[in-house]
Design a protein around this motif. Structure first.
Motif, PDB file in Angstrom:
ATOM      1  N   THR A  34      -4.558   2.476   2.626  1.00 49.03           N
ATOM      2  CA  THR A  34      -5.641   1.616   3.097  1.00 49.03           C
ATOM      3  C   THR A  34      -6.840   1.573   2.159  1.00 49.03           C
ATOM      4  OG1 THR A  34      -6.738   3.389   4.322  1.00 49.03           O
ATOM      5  CG2 THR A  34      -5.039   2.127   5.490  1.00 49.03           C
ATOM      6  N   ILE A  38     -11.551   1.915   4.368  1.00 53.12           N
ATOM      7  CA  ILE A  38     -10.806   1.659   5.614  1.00 53.12           C
ATOM      8  C   ILE A  38     -10.355   2.977   6.226  1.00 53.12           C
ATOM      9  CG2 ILE A  38      -8.758   0.566   6.628  1.00 53.12           C
ATOM     10  CD1 ILE A  38     -10.969  -1.392   5.752  1.00 53.12           C
ATOM     11  N   GLU A 109     -17.800   4.821   1.189  1.00 51.19           N
ATOM     12  CA  GLU A 109     -17.135   5.676   2.173  1.00 51.19           C
ATOM     13  C   GLU A 109     -17.961   6.915   2.495  1.00 51.19           C
ATOM     14  OE1 GLU A 109     -15.011   6.495  -1.819  1.00 51.19           O
ATOM     15  OE2 GLU A 109     -15.795   4.757  -0.750  1.00 51.19           O
TER      16      GLU A 109
END
Length: 136
Positions: A34, A38, A109
């Motif tokens: 991913t 994600i 992230e």
């Protein structure tokens, strides 16, 4: 005050342990398929859901008052220990540096993860407001 500090430590231990396990699973099983952003977006709701209910459990079990000071101390102790734990993981397991740890927050992230950690630290306070509103 002793119970508040104990609650902060237990809150850290529970959430950090689950975060460590989910983080390892994310890196090995999700990121390759991913991508990192994600994968973090999949992991964070699970971790925050656990943190919310674990926080509620601890504040009830250790009889933490809904006073703002007590709840802020609980959350502050927990997030301080989380940050210290993450720095230690970077230094000891990943052989990184503190500077590298801080620079890594430039990645999306990691910013998402930091936002989740801030939410985790605020859960005791948010829950105290909810408790006070339900008493009215």
């Amino acid at each position: 005050m002793a119970n508040v500090l104990k609650a902060g430590i237990f809150y850290f231990l529970g959430v950090f342990t689950l975060g460590f396990v989910l983080g390892a699973m994310r890196m090995f099983f999700l990121v390759p398929y991913t991508g990192p952003v994600i994968a973090v977006l999949i992991e964070i709701p699970l971790l925050l859901l656990f943190a919310w209910f674990f926080c509620r459990f601890l504040t009830g079990r250790l009889d933490i008052s809904s006073a703002i000071y007590d709840r802020l101390v609980m959350g502050s102790v927990a997030i301080a220990l989380v940050m210290a734990g993450e720095v230690l993981i970077v230094l000891l397991l990943l052989e990184g540096t503190v500077t590298g740890f801080l620079v890594a927050f430039d990645l999306p992230e990691n910013r998402i993860g930091l936002d989740a950690q801030i939410a985790f630290a605020l859960f005791p306070l948010v829950q105290s407001y909810a408790e006070n509103e339900s008493k009215r």
